[in-house]
Structures are given as structure tokens and as C-alpha cells.
Design a protein around this motif. Sequence first.
Motif, mmCIF file in Angstrom:
data_model
loop_
_atom_site.group_PDB
_atom_site.id
_atom_site.type_symbol
_atom_site.label_atom_id
_atom_site.label_comp_id
_atom_site.label_asym_id
_atom_site.label_seq_id
_atom_site.Cartn_x
_atom_site.Cartn_y
_atom_site.Cartn_z
ATOM 1 N N ILE A 165 7.553 3.661 2.342
ATOM 2 C CA ILE A 165 7.996 2.291 2.715
ATOM 3 C C ILE A 165 8.032 1.060 1.665
ATOM 4 N N SER A 166 7.715 1.697 0.484
ATOM 5 C CA SER A 166 7.767 0.783 -0.456
ATOM 6 C C SER A 166 8.917 -0.249 -0.774
ATOM 7 N N ASN A 167 9.878 0.462 -0.833
ATOM 8 C CA ASN A 167 11.138 -0.479 -0.571
ATOM 9 C C ASN A 167 12.165 -0.324 0.495
ATOM 10 N N LEU A 168 11.448 -0.104 1.740
ATOM 11 C CA LEU A 168 12.071 0.034 2.821
ATOM 12 C C LEU A 168 12.702 -1.317 3.322
ATOM 13 N N LYS A 169 14.110 -1.451 3.828
ATOM 14 C CA LYS A 169 14.398 -2.621 4.311
ATOM 15 C C LYS A 169 14.808 -2.389 5.705
ATOM 16 N N VAL A 170 14.218 -3.127 6.665
ATOM 17 C CA VAL A 170 14.486 -2.838 8.254
ATOM 18 C C VAL A 170 15.138 -4.256 8.630
ATOM 19 N N ASN A 171 16.374 -4.096 9.279
ATOM 20 C CA ASN A 171 16.933 -5.097 9.806
ATOM 21 C C ASN A 171 17.102 -5.265 11.151
ATOM 22 N N ILE A 172 16.927 -6.369 11.852
ATOM 23 C CA ILE A 172 16.807 -6.758 13.262
ATOM 24 C C ILE A 172 18.222 -7.415 13.375
ATOM 25 N N LEU A 206 2.613 -12.295 11.870
ATOM 26 C CA LEU A 206 3.086 -13.497 11.004
ATOM 27 C C LEU A 206 2.834 -13.051 9.430
ATOM 28 N N ASN A 207 1.781 -12.545 9.183
ATOM 29 C CA ASN A 207 1.221 -12.380 7.683
ATOM 30 C C ASN A 207 1.677 -11.128 7.167
ATOM 31 N N SER A 208 2.280 -10.207 8.280
ATOM 32 C CA SER A 208 2.391 -8.948 7.437
ATOM 33 C C SER A 208 3.911 -8.835 6.900
ATOM 34 N N LYS A 209 4.337 -7.699 6.217
ATOM 35 C CA LYS A 209 5.657 -7.552 5.836
ATOM 36 C C LYS A 209 6.431 -6.530 6.541
ATOM 37 N N LEU A 210 5.389 -5.764 7.330
ATOM 38 C CA LEU A 210 6.287 -4.663 8.255
ATOM 39 C C LEU A 210 5.439 -4.368 9.418
ATOM 40 N N ALA A 227 -0.092 6.414 5.399
ATOM 41 C CA ALA A 227 -1.125 5.530 4.279
ATOM 42 C C ALA A 227 -1.290 6.491 3.384
ATOM 43 N N LYS A 228 -1.176 7.721 3.427
ATOM 44 C CA LYS A 228 -1.527 8.796 2.232
ATOM 45 C C LYS A 228 -0.440 9.000 1.571
ATOM 46 N N ASN A 229 0.877 8.955 2.237
ATOM 47 C CA ASN A 229 2.264 9.185 1.498
ATOM 48 C C ASN A 229 2.685 7.725 0.726
ATOM 49 N N ASN A 230 1.856 6.737 1.089
ATOM 50 C CA ASN A 230 2.238 5.345 0.463
ATOM 51 C C ASN A 230 0.966 4.785 -0.115
ATOM 52 N N PRO A 231 0.316 5.426 -1.013
ATOM 53 C CA PRO A 231 -0.832 4.912 -1.806
ATOM 54 C C PRO A 231 -0.889 3.510 -2.357
ATOM 55 N N SER A 232 0.305 3.052 -2.737
ATOM 56 C CA SER A 232 0.404 1.760 -3.265
ATOM 57 C C SER A 232 0.430 0.821 -2.334
ATOM 58 N N GLU A 233 0.761 1.197 -1.063
ATOM 59 C CA GLU A 233 0.987 -0.034 -0.063
ATOM 60 C C GLU A 233 -0.522 -0.291 0.574
ATOM 61 N N MET A 234 -0.583 -1.429 1.047
ATOM 62 C CA MET A 234 -1.801 -1.742 1.871
ATOM 63 C C MET A 234 -1.458 -1.769 3.493
#
Length: 308
Positions: free
Chosen positions: A272-279, A212-216, A166-173
Motif C-alpha cells: 500500500i506504499s504507493n497505492l492510489k484509491v479513487n472514490i 480525517l488524520n489518516s491517509k487510508l 502490517a508485516k508486508n508493509n514494514p515501512s508503513e505505519m
Amino acid sequence: DIYKTSESLIDILNLRGIKYFAYHEEEHRLFNFHKTEEFYKDLINPEYIKKIGSFLSLSERTKEFFYNHHKKIPNLKISIVGNPKYDYIKLLRENYKKNKKKDNNYNLFALTESFFKCYKFYHYVKKNNLNLNDLDKINFAQYNLKEMYCQYVYTKEKLKFFIKMAKNNPSEMFLLRPHPSEKENLERLKKLFKKLKNVEVNLDGDLYNCILNSKLVISGPSSSIIDSLILEKPFLIFYDPKNHCHFHSYGVHPTTKFEEKFINFNQNIIDISNLKVNIGEKENKLILDYTNYEINSYEKIFKIIESL
């Protein structure tokens, strides 16, 4: 279920001529822990297995577990019915797609265990200066002392990792979703994150809608990762297979086979701001093998009842 506490109920129903069908949603204990002997000790005695109409099992894999354990019982009836929980999750997924809701802007931290419950066991070990090599031999009811000790160590590390991320991604919620049993300690958890304006600690609603309502989703090897996969949400797994407490707590869980999704303190805390995780197909195939989630569980159960 098929815990020992159900034996009296089975006797009463048998006296009244009522069939007892056992549906036991504890298969995750077969997937989580290296030693399952204590799990089987908690179950009804073999003579009661003979008295039930049928045992409703999750999948071919869990059916095999129970058959092997009760192989001395003749004509053991086990029916594979999946899990009604997954029917509900699939329904949520389809409704979500139909409504075309946009993802919320938060990343979900999901805790797999109660931090403060596990601490009591950790404190007991430290207070009594117990030898860590002996903890595996000590049980309190259904809790193995080594398992609970290791889960505290693991959960403490995971919380520290969440704070760093969370500290390393201050622009992320971020939304921290505690384990449901943590309700009475919710305010104590909130204090751990009070200095971080981009983190909310909340137990409102259910976990599935939070996913469901999250992005990651970021969690440990657990049902929350399996649920995320079924809900088609990307995930990362906090797990280090070389860490003894990590391995002892979750080393046999199916999601520990997703090595490319692991994150831990041995890596840089990722942006994680531009992280793409593929399943991919590998993850889907493995989880389907363990959970049998594509089966329509309610239909299977109703057909068994109608056939009586």
C-alpha cells in the motif's frame, strides 16, 4: 428512541400533555442484517406508535421500511430529518479543509465489532456442540446467535489480515482502532500486535478524527466506510462475498456494492506504499441514497419543533 423500554416514558409524557418525537438511530440494523424481524420485535407496540407526535426518520429508504412495517396504523407520521451525526461529520470535514492540516503518516485499521464480545457467542456454540444450521433460530436478548458467531469468525479473519498487511508493509505505519465496546479488552488486543513495531492499538479520541488524520482507511462493510466517504478519505473494505460468514454478517450493507474496493485473503496482501484509491460518483450516489447525509438535520428537526 422507539425501543419497548420507551413505552413507559411515552405514557408519562402523554399524561402531562408533552409531545414525544421519536428519533431512532438504529437504521443500520436495517442495512446490516438479512432478517430484520428481531429488530421490529424490539420496537414499541403499534398502539404506542399512535401516541407519539412523529417518528423522525433518516431517509426516504428508511421511511419506506417503517411505513411498510406499520402500514396498518392510520395517519402514521414519519418525517425525514437525516441524522445529526452527519451534520457533525460535515463540520469536521470543512474545518479540516480550512485548517489545511497535512495527513498523518498512518493507515487506519477500524474494527467494526467487539472481537471478545463475539467470542463469547462463538465459545458457547463450540462448548455446546451446536449445529451451525440451527444457530439462526437462537436469540439472546437482541443478539442472534448465528450473527454473533459469524461476526466472530469474520473479525478473527480480519485481524489476521491486518497482521499480514502490517508485516508486508514494514515501512508503513498503522493505527488499529478497536470497536468502542472493546475498552476493557484493550490490553488483550495490544498483545496480538505487540511484535509489530509499525502498529499502534489505540482508542483515544473519536473515530472521525482518526479517519480525517489518516491517509487510508481499511475496515469492513460498516459505518466507518460511510464516514470515510463523507470525510473524503480513501478506503478499502475487507470482505469476501463468497465467504458464508462474511456474507451473513454484512451481505446487505450498502458498502458491499463497492466490489472494486474489496480486499481479502484470496488476494495477495497488497503493497500500500504507493497505492492510489479513487472514490467516484458511484460510491457517493449510493451512500447519499442510504444516508441522506447532505440534509441539514438540525435545521429540519428545529423546524418541526417550531411548527408545533
